[in-house]
Design a protein around this motif. Structure first.
Motif, short mmCIF file in Angstrom:
data_model
loop_
_atom_site.label_atom_id
_atom_site.label_comp_id
_atom_site.label_asym_id
_atom_site.label_seq_id
_atom_site.Cartn_x
_atom_site.Cartn_y
_atom_site.Cartn_z
N GLY A 10 0.79 -1.22 0.00
CA GLY A 10 0.00 0.00 0.00
C GLY A 10 0.83 1.28 0.00
N ALA A 11 2.13 1.15 -0.13
CA ALA A 11 2.98 2.34 -0.10
C ALA A 11 2.82 3.12 -1.40
CB ALA A 11 4.43 1.93 0.10
N GLU A 12 3.03 4.44 -1.32
CA GLU A 12 2.97 5.28 -2.52
C GLU A 12 4.33 5.28 -3.21
OE1 GLU A 12 1.63 9.13 -1.53
OE2 GLU A 12 -0.28 8.42 -0.71
N ASN A 13 4.27 5.21 -4.51
CA ASN A 13 5.51 5.20 -5.27
C ASN A 13 5.40 6.22 -6.40
OD1 ASN A 13 7.06 2.67 -4.24
ND2 ASN A 13 4.92 2.04 -4.41
N PRO A 14 6.53 6.73 -6.85
CA PRO A 14 6.50 7.68 -7.96
C PRO A 14 5.90 7.02 -9.20
CG PRO A 14 8.67 7.59 -6.95
CD PRO A 14 7.88 6.50 -6.35
N ILE A 15 5.37 7.84 -10.06
CA ILE A 15 4.68 7.32 -11.25
C ILE A 15 5.64 6.56 -12.16
CG2 ILE A 15 5.04 9.45 -12.60
CD1 ILE A 15 1.81 7.48 -12.62
N SER A 16 6.88 6.91 -12.06
CA SER A 16 7.86 6.28 -12.95
C SER A 16 8.40 4.96 -12.40
CB SER A 16 9.03 7.24 -13.19
OG SER A 16 9.58 7.59 -11.93
N GLY A 17 8.11 4.65 -11.17
CA GLY A 17 8.70 3.46 -10.53
C GLY A 17 8.17 2.17 -11.11
N GLU A 18 9.05 1.16 -11.19
CA GLU A 18 8.61 -0.16 -11.66
C GLU A 18 8.42 -1.12 -10.49
OE1 GLU A 18 11.52 -1.43 -14.42
OE2 GLU A 18 10.90 0.00 -15.97
N LYS A 19 9.15 -0.81 -9.42
CA LYS A 19 9.02 -1.65 -8.22
C LYS A 19 8.73 -0.76 -7.03
CE LYS A 19 11.87 -5.62 -9.45
NZ LYS A 19 13.04 -6.45 -9.06
N CYS A 20 8.10 -1.35 -6.04
CA CYS A 20 7.76 -0.61 -4.83
C CYS A 20 9.04 -0.27 -4.08
CB CYS A 20 6.83 -1.44 -3.94
SG CYS A 20 6.47 -0.65 -2.38
N LEU A 21 9.12 0.99 -3.67
CA LEU A 21 10.32 1.42 -2.95
C LEU A 21 10.41 0.76 -1.58
CD1 LEU A 21 10.14 5.21 -3.81
CD2 LEU A 21 11.69 3.50 -4.78
N LYS A 22 9.28 0.33 -1.10
CA LYS A 22 9.26 -0.21 0.27
C LYS A 22 9.41 -1.72 0.31
CE LYS A 22 6.84 0.38 4.61
NZ LYS A 22 5.66 0.89 5.27
N CYS A 23 8.67 -2.41 -0.56
CA CYS A 23 8.68 -3.88 -0.46
C CYS A 23 9.17 -4.56 -1.73
CB CYS A 23 7.29 -4.40 -0.10
SG CYS A 23 6.09 -4.10 -1.41
N ASP A 24 9.58 -3.81 -2.72
CA ASP A 24 10.12 -4.35 -3.96
C ASP A 24 9.09 -5.14 -4.77
OD1 ASP A 24 12.55 -3.23 -3.85
OD2 ASP A 24 13.56 -4.95 -2.92
N ALA A 25 7.86 -4.98 -4.50
CA ALA A 25 6.83 -5.67 -5.29
C ALA A 25 6.69 -4.96 -6.64
CB ALA A 25 5.51 -5.65 -4.56
N THR A 26 6.35 -5.72 -7.67
CA THR A 26 6.24 -5.12 -9.00
C THR A 26 5.01 -4.21 -9.09
OG1 THR A 26 6.02 -5.58 -11.34
CG2 THR A 26 4.97 -7.14 -9.86
N LEU A 27 5.18 -3.14 -9.81
CA LEU A 27 4.08 -2.18 -9.95
C LEU A 27 3.48 -2.22 -11.35
CD1 LEU A 27 5.70 0.86 -8.10
CD2 LEU A 27 4.00 -0.73 -7.21
N ASP A 28 3.78 -3.29 -12.08
CA ASP A 28 3.23 -3.42 -13.42
C ASP A 28 1.71 -3.51 -13.37
OD1 ASP A 28 5.68 -3.34 -14.42
OD2 ASP A 28 5.92 -5.52 -14.69
#
Lengths: 568, 249, 205
Positions: A10-28
């Motif tokens: 549930g962490a917020e990540n920048p729009i450009s991110g591919e992976k979560c900054l917190k848990c490394d889960a994919t944001l695809d």
């Protein structure tokens, strides 16, 4: 500013991110969302400003007059009503802080440094809110809560036209509301998720959606007393809490309402510490309310008629059967009735009596049993009177003397004299008292003292219809007058429980019920005697057996009335 | 050692245990209360009747003294003050009846004491009443049946000594769609009611009733003592049978 | 002071009565006195109870409550009985007939109503109680006792069948005795609680 919400944590990540900054889960495949502004979402914290707050302080007004501030002021005036507008402002403000600082802002900051009170309330709150956002941004404490608030606003929000977040369609909802929702998975793993269909998939069944709809006037609260909703029947946990006429259902749902908040709020702090007594009262109240509702649904008149018809039919069968047996078939064969040991002992005792002896009769039966007692005692009284025994009477029923007179008259056909020791209102004390008085050979009565037999009575004969009376007399008399013989003449209902006194040797003979009495009379007279009403007695017993057997065929499911719950 | 002597030992033991447990429970924890469904049923029926403004009736027995069921008259009198909670006293929606003048007089005294402890009995316009429907068991039955019918009693509780007639009261309440509860000590009554009523208090369970009403734990020492005594009596009986079998008794 | 005095009287009377069983010869006169007093007090309480009975029915008539017709009837019959009992004496044939010819049939009728009600309720044993060990025991013992006590079947007491029948007949009595022992223990505790002032039925607690 659009952000990507991690579907796992549930962490917020920048729009450009591919992976979560917190848990490394994919944001695809994660749909971008506008970043929510924590701390400003709730009306409580920074909701629409009040009229006073909208009045800018004098300082701000003077700055406006100086120019440059008009843009910001306009934003504040027009947009403070919307928290999402505020978030945009703050976002812009954040960005502008990093870029070029306008002159007007520079002047404000300068003056604020010099005069702490120079800025107005609104500005102070905005500053405080910005600080809060900055502190909490990395911690992501309220992601779940904020997203949840956003979901509330989605359908039919008043600000949907202006707010990107409110433009979210079902397919654009964050993945938390899908089957892969991280929160749902945690709940499932912890066993907190209720069984049944996914509540978020049921259109219009969400409690929160319902609340919003209620607030907007699209739905009205259901009246108490309506039928239980289909959702209730399906076990829908998030259905409307006030849709059932059953208070118990309401109660259950009231408890279930807390479930959505369980992960947000510290539920332990809401627990009330109650005592056992209070819990009992709660249970009692719940039972009462439940029963009250159940009682109202019953069709009493119909049941009443049904019971009445049953009673009438049974009464008619019994009365007509007994009448017929008394009038037509009253010649019962009781040749199968043998003299039992206690009857035989009674017979032996009777035959052993010497003429002129003394007997004490105790009348301790209700007048309703007179005819049965008469049949039982008739042969004994006849034998005793033949031997010219001296008879005394003690009664513990008000009409005892009259009953005994009638007994003597029915047994012998003539009125005989006896000594009346009076009526004693309490059998236990009567036994105790007579034992003491017999010992003192004198009984004081209101009229004149009665001299009791110096050597005691040859026997005490108890005529009783209750086993408990038998117990009183036998236990008291055998303890206080162990030398005196005690004999029992009992109704059939008192017999079984009194039998142990014969077996233990505390009584010297016993006859109970008309069957034993008939066997006794037959033994005395040397010919089979058929007592009056014997066939009726047998018919009654047979009917009772029949009813018990018939009862076995009835359904094994009592009505509320049957088990005494129809009180209300 | 005679049986009588053993009886005296039991009485002495009971007294000692009762006093001991009274002190124990005064200072310490609680004795686990057995749950009896019938009592819960009674309490809810009573509460429902009061809530609806209906009439309650408490029958305290056809007679005060009974040898087979010792103490049942005293027991029913001891229940009365616990039954008379504040709500019942204030509403006055209850009548107490018995088939024995002694019970009626004592019940009346108890009721007056209950009012007297709080406020003047005379000032109350509609107090709880104690009546004698009739002076003998049979006439009392007829009298009580009339009362139940005329007053539309919705909750009847019987305690103490009643016989076969209790089945008539039960059916009368059944007809009125009222709640009937029996904690009668008399075996005849229990047997007569068993086919038609589910939650009867049978045997020594009737002595659980006062605590259910009062909500206090004052009877817990009695329960504990009773439970211990029951075990002692069972042990004595088994021992006696064994001794008899081996020829020592 | 009042409470202490009543407590002393209760304890002293109770203990003396109990002691009377052990030291009967020594305490016999005192116990006879006590029992006479108790019987007298109970008799007075009975009369007071009848007073309450009359009062209840008079009030019912005065307030014109439902069923006041029966109350009027009761008051009239009560007065008639008292007056005829005083004037004619209980030995009078007229008085005797008046009492017994009313009391016996009325009470017998009541027993008849009880019999019908029992018949009707016996239909519901399984319906109410379900199939439980207690209900099965109740049903079987009721059936056996009814059949054996009806007089239709007879056994010689010393025969094998007679012994078996006797054994079966005693089974319910055994169960009843068990219940009565529990009751007796409960009664003993109630009595001791009153004697030890742990319970005050007359309401000082």
């Amino acid at each position: 500013m659009p952000v990507l919400i991690c579907p796992v944590c549930g962490a917020e990540n920048p729009i450009s991110g591919e992976k979560c900054l917190k848990c490394d889960a994919t944001l695809d495949g994660v749909t971008p969302l506008d970043a929510p502004v924590e701390g400003l979402s709730g009306d409580e914290s920074l909701g629409s400003p009040t009229k006073d707050e909208q009045d800018l302080p004098g300082l701000l007004q003077s700055l406006k007059d100086e120019g440059d501030i008009g843009e910001v002021e306009e934003s504040l005036q027009n947009g403070l009503a919307s928290n999402d507008d505020l978030s945009d402002i703050f976002a812009e403000k954040e960005a502008s802080d990093e870029e070029v600082v306008p002159d007007w802002l520079e002047r404000i900051r300068q003056r604020a440094k010099e005069e702490p009170d120079a800025i107005g309330d609104v500005t102070q709150k905005i500053s405080a809110a910005l600080e809060t956002i900055a502190d909490d941004k990395d911690e992501n404490k309220h992601d779940d809560f904020q997203s949840w608030i956003e979901n509330i606003r989605k359908p039919g929000s008043a600000h949907s036209e202006d707010q990107p977040a409110n433009e979210l369609k079902k397919e654009n909802l964050p993945s938390r509301l899908s089957d892969e929702d991280w929160l749902m998975r945690i709940r499932k793993a912890e066993g907190k998720l209720p069984e049944g269909p996914d509540p978020t998939e049921q259109k219009g069944n969400s409690l929160l959606q319902w609340l919003i709809a209620l607030e907007e006037g699209r739905e009205t609260p259901s009246k108490l007393g309506d039928e239980t909703s289909a959702a209730d029947e399906e076990g829908d946990e998030f259905s409307s809490p006030i849709t059932s006429g059953d208070y118990q259902v309401v109660n259950e749902q009231t408890q279930k309402i807390a479930t959505p908040f369980k992960d947000v709020l510290d539920i332990d702090r809401l627990m009330v510490d109650i005592s056992d007594e209070e819990q009992e009262q709660v249970n009692l109240f719940e039972t009462v309310v439940t029963q009250e509702n159940q009682a109202g649904q019953q069709h009493r008149p119909l049941r009443k008629i049904k019971h009445w018809i049953w009673r009438l039919v049974i009464s008619l069968i019994l009365i007509s059967g007994l009448t017929a047996s008394l009038l037509v078939w009253d010649n019962a064969d009781i040749s199968g009735a043998f003299l039992s040991p206690q009857n035989a002992a009674f017979l032996s005792w009777s035959e052993a009596r010497q003429p002129g002896g003394s007997l004490l009769f105790i009348v301790d039966f209700q007048p309703g049993y007179f005819s049965e007692i008469m049949q039982i005692s008739k042969p004994i009284l006849g034998m005793m009177l033949e031997k010219d025994m001296e008879i005394s009477l003690l009664s513990t029923t008000p009409s005892g003397e009259l009953l005994f007179e009638n007994l003597l008259a029915e047994s012998t056909g003539e009125e005989l004299a006896f000594t009346d020791l009076g009526y004693l209102p309490m059998s236990s004390l009567a036994a105790y008292g007579i034992a003491n008085h017999v010992e003192n050979e004198l009984l004081q009565t209101p009229e004149s003292p009665i001299v009791l037999p110096a050597e005691g009575y040859d026997g005490i004969l108890l005529l009783s219809d209750q086993a408990e009376d038998v117990q009183i007399w036998v236990e008291q008399l055998t303890a206080l007058m162990p030398e005196t013989q005690v004999l029992l003449l009992l109704t059939s209902q008192a017999g079984p429980l009194s039998l142990p006194y014969w077996e233990s040797g505390q009584v010297d003979g016993m006859i109970s019920g008309v069957v034993e009495a008939a066997a006794f009379e037959s033994a005395v007279s040397g010919q089979t005697v058929s007592p009056v009403g014997m066939r009726a007695y047998q018919l009654g017993s047979g009917l009772m057996v029949l009813m018990l057997l018939l009862g076995l065929t009835l359904k094994n499911r009592p009505d509320k009335d049957d088990i005494g719950e129809g009180a209300q | 050692m005679t049986w009588s002597f053993i009886g005296w030992i039991l009485i002495g033991l009971s007294a000692v245990l009762l006093i001991g447990f009274s002190f124990f429970f005064k200072n310490r924890g609680r004795y686990t209360v057995r749950e009896v469904p019938g009592i819960q049923q009674l309490l809810s029926a009573r509460a429902a009747a009061l809530e609806k403004g209906n009439k309650l009736h408490l029958g305290i027995g056809q007679r005060m003294w009974s040898g087979l069921y010792p103490g049942s008259g005293l027991y029913s009198l001891s229940i009365l003050p616990k039954y008379l909670d504040g709500e019942i006293r204030n509403s006055g929606a209850m009548r107490v009846s018995s088939g024995d003048g002694v019970l009626t007089v004592l019940a009346r005294q108890i009721i007056q004491n209950q009012y007297g402890d709080r406020y003047s009995f005379l000032l109350d316009q509609n107090p709880v009443k104690s009546d004698l429907p009739a002076p003998t068991p049979a006439s009392s039955t007829a009298g009580l049946l009339n009362l139940l019918s005329f007053e539309k009693v919705s909750s009847l509780t019987l305690v103490g000594n009643y016989g076969l007639e209790s089945v008539l009261f039960s059916e009368a309440l059944h007809t009125n769609a009222g709640a009937f509860f029996s904690a009668v000590g008399n075996l005849t009554s229990q047997a007569a009611l068993y086919p038609s009523k589910k939650d009867l208090l049978i045997g020594e369970n009737i002595f659980l009733l006062p605590v259910a009403f009062s909500g206090k734990d004052s009877a817990q020492p009695a329960w504990t003592t009773e439970d211990i005594l029951r075990i002692v009596v069972i042990f004595i009986m088994v021992a006696a049978v064994v001794l008899k079998l081996v020829g020592l008794l | 002071m009042k409470k202490i005095l009543s407590a002393i009287i209760i304890i002293a009377t109770g203990l003396l009565t109990l002691a009377g069983y052990l030291f009967r010869e020594a305490l016999s006169p005192v116990l006879a006195l006590f029992t006479d007093w108790a019987i007298l007090l109970i008799g007075i309480a009975g009369i007071l109870g009848i007073g309450y009975l009359l009062r209840m029915h008079i009030l019912r008539v005065a307030k014109k409550q439902k069923g006041n017709f029966y109350s009027i009837f009761l008051i009239i019959v009560f007065l008639l009985t008292v007056i005829s009992g005083i004037t004619l004496s209980p030995q009078s044939e007229y008085f005797k007939d008046m009492i017994l010819n009313v009391q016996i049939p009325v009470e017998a009728s009541l027993l008849g109503v009880v019999a019908i009600t029992l018949l009707y309720t016996s239909l519901r044993v399984v319906r109410i109680q379900g199939w439980t060990p207690l209900s099965i025991g109740f049903l079987s013992s009721a059936l056996i006792m009814l059949i054996l006590n009806s007089g239709l079947i007879g056994f010689k007491p010393d025969s094998l069948a007679g012994r078996i029948a006797g054994f079966i007949q005693r089974m319910p009595v055994v169960g009843a005795r068990g219940i009565l022992i529990g009751m007796a223990l409960g009664g003993l505790i109630v009595g001791l609680r009153v004697l030890l002032l742990l319970d005050r039925p007359l309401g000082e607690d």
